[in-house]
Design an enzyme around this catalytic site. Structure first.
Site, PDB file in Angstrom:
ATOM      1  N   GLY A  47      -0.030  15.659  -9.461  1.00 34.88           N
ATOM      2  CA  GLY A  47      -0.994  14.571  -9.444  1.00 34.88           C
ATOM      3  C   GLY A  47      -0.366  13.349 -10.077  1.00 34.88           C
ATOM      4  N   TYR A 103      -2.157  22.473  -2.952  1.00 39.10           N
ATOM      5  CA  TYR A 103      -1.228  22.212  -1.858  1.00 39.10           C
ATOM      6  C   TYR A 103       0.034  23.052  -2.006  1.00 39.10           C
ATOM      7  CZ  TYR A 103       1.635  18.908  -4.681  1.00 39.10           C
ATOM      8  OH  TYR A 103       2.447  18.338  -5.628  1.00 39.10           O
ATOM      9  N   TYR A 120      -4.690  21.188   0.905  1.00 36.20           N
ATOM     10  CA  TYR A 120      -6.038  21.734   1.046  1.00 36.20           C
ATOM     11  C   TYR A 120      -6.912  21.000   0.021  1.00 36.20           C
ATOM     12  CZ  TYR A 120      -3.605  25.211   3.780  1.00 36.20           C
ATOM     13  OH  TYR A 120      -2.824  25.830   4.733  1.00 36.20           O
ATOM     14  N   ARG A 121      -7.187  19.730   0.357  1.00 37.37           N
ATOM     15  CA  ARG A 121      -7.898  18.869  -0.585  1.00 37.37           C
ATOM     16  C   ARG A 121      -9.117  18.204   0.048  1.00 37.37           C
ATOM     17  NH1 ARG A 121      -3.328  14.345  -1.603  1.00 37.37           N
ATOM     18  NH2 ARG A 121      -4.503  14.019  -3.532  1.00 37.37           N
ATOM     19  N   ASN A 180       1.341   3.467  -4.521  1.00 35.14           N
ATOM     20  CA  ASN A 180       1.415   4.864  -4.061  1.00 35.14           C
ATOM     21  C   ASN A 180       0.858   5.043  -2.651  1.00 35.14           C
ATOM     22  OD1 ASN A 180       2.732   6.725  -5.724  1.00 35.14           O
ATOM     23  ND2 ASN A 180       1.065   6.762  -7.197  1.00 35.14           N
ATOM     24  N   ARG A 182       0.239   6.538   0.667  1.00 35.10           N
ATOM     25  CA  ARG A 182       0.391   7.862   1.277  1.00 35.10           C
ATOM     26  C   ARG A 182      -0.296   7.822   2.637  1.00 35.10           C
ATOM     27  NH1 ARG A 182       3.302   7.906  -2.457  1.00 35.10           N
ATOM     28  NH2 ARG A 182       3.486   9.442  -4.153  1.00 35.10           N
ATOM     29  N   LYS A 238       9.869  -1.767  -7.167  1.00 32.84           N
ATOM     30  CA  LYS A 238      10.876  -0.720  -7.303  1.00 32.84           C
ATOM     31  C   LYS A 238      11.765  -0.732  -6.062  1.00 32.84           C
ATOM     32  CE  LYS A 238       7.496   2.137  -7.815  1.00 32.84           C
ATOM     33  NZ  LYS A 238       6.708   3.382  -7.948  1.00 32.84           N
ATOM     34  N   ASP A 284       6.223   8.222 -10.790  1.00 29.05           N
ATOM     35  CA  ASP A 284       5.248   8.383 -11.867  1.00 29.05           C
ATOM     36  C   ASP A 284       5.940   8.259 -13.224  1.00 29.05           C
ATOM     37  OD1 ASP A 284       3.465   8.974  -9.805  1.00 29.05           O
ATOM     38  OD2 ASP A 284       3.800  11.130 -10.004  1.00 29.05           O
TER      39      ASP A 284
END
Length: 363
Positions: A47, A103, A120-121, A180, A182, A238, A284
């Site tokens: 996470g 996951y 699986y979220r 982030n 995704r 970054k 992170d």
């Protein structure tokens, strides 16, 4: 509980950083290969926001993680494991109906074509986070509130929560936002690009990869990214193995409606050469290192260098989390002159070393 009024003040606190987001139980393969062929998996946690909280706590800061997990064994494991790093998990909410997300992933680097992740979220406890059920008094209890674009992608309610938390209001903590991006989490269309840009522009400190800015917004180059995201006082772009470029504006009076009024500095800090074990969790860790140095009032250059060092600690171990270098050790490395910093090369086990001079070596 609904969101606070615009004038709500933030109570005095001893917490440095509060991180909000979904953490999941991750199953790591016992051997390389396709998910279909891996015979067994080991259990870990994953996470983005809880990774940041764990790294900050391990570095000696008072960090809290706020999320929502199921009333199940996986939820227990997450809360207990994150707390074991020294993170305050007292504000985590338990959902009696929805499960904790999990996951599975392959052992290959996520940047390769052979990397697989099976999430699986959908319908997870975290996806039900909303302005109506999250503890605002705890979320606004730190000097910094750290968020990410992953949360915004989980559900409409999660997006509404992030919009509430990034809304301008008197006395809010410094809002740190990691873009982030995704793509697989979003529900189609171009909504992800506009939402992430909106949230970034409402934040005070923003982390974004040059590659994800191009993918999400079609923007190429650090200067163009700054032009598209002018409001944050600090923007960290970054740039992978090249390093990081930090745009920082000086103090400015009045509401944070624009970046105007403060002199801007642009600082490029080269990345370190690292013998990479696994390229997972580095972003992170970089955010945690940068935030740690920000809390300590260090210079922009030193904030970015601490980010690079924290990322190097994670890059040289197999998982998302590791013990960071001792603060005095990291400070000695950060204080190196540009030439010595450029010669630095870090490999597995470097965080246990306590003699900076031994780690400065030419190829």
């Amino acid at each position: 509980m609904s969101g606070p009024a615009a004038g709500t003040a933030v109570a005095a606190t001893t917490t440095d950083v509060v991180c909000l987001g979904e953490s999941m139980v991750t199953f790591l393969p016992s051997q390389p290969g396709r998910l279909a062929d891996v015979p067994s998996f080991g259990r870990g946690i994953g996470g983005a926001e809880s990774n940041v909280a764990c790294a900050l706590a391990a570095a000696g800061h008072r960090a809290a993680w706020v999320g929502r997990v199921g009333v199940d064994g996986f939820g227990d494991h997450l809360v207990e494991t994150i707390a074991s790093y020294g993170v305050d998990t007292s504000a985590v909410r338990r959902d009696p109906v929805r499960p904790t997300g999990i996951y599975f992933r392959t052992a290959t680097d996520r940047g390769t074509d052979t990397h697989e992740v099976a999430y699986y979220r959908a319908g997870s406890a975290a996806s039900a986070m909303s302005p109506a059920n999250m503890p605002y008094e705890e979320l606004f209890a730190g000097r910094v509130l750290h968020l990410s674009g992953i949360t915004a992608a989980l559900s409409g309610d999660c997006l509404a929560l992030l919009r509430e938390l990034t809304a301008p209001r008197a006395g809010r903590p410094l809002v740190s936002f990691d873009v982030n991006h995704r793509p697989h989490l979003w529900r189609g269309g171009d909504a992800d690009a506009s939402v992430l840009l909106e949230l970034a522009r409402r934040s005070d400190l923003v982390f974004v990869g040059e590659d994800e800015a191009e993918e999400a917004w079609g923007i190429v180059g650090a200067e163009a990214i700054r032009a598209a995201v002018p409001e944050p006082a600090v923007l960290v772009v970054k740039r992978g193995s090249t390093g990081a470029t930090v745009f920082a504006s000086g103090p400015r009076p009045g509401p944070r409606s624009s970046n105007a009024g403060g002199a801007e500095t642009v600082t490029h800090v080269p990345a370190l050469r690292v013998d990479v074990v696994a390229a997972v969790g580095a972003g992170d860790a970089f955010a945690a290192g940068f935030l740690s140095a920000t809390l300590r009032g260090l210079s922009v250059r030193d904030r970015a260098r601490h980010g690079h060092l924290m990322a190097a600690a994670v890059l040289t171990v197999p998982g998302d989390l590791t013990e960071p270098p001792a603060r005095d050790h990291a400070d000695r490395l950060v204080a190196l002159d540009d030439d010595a910093w450029g010669r630095l090369r870090l490999g597995p086990g470097w965080t246990a070393a306590d003699r900076a001079s031994e780690e400065v070596r030419t190829p």
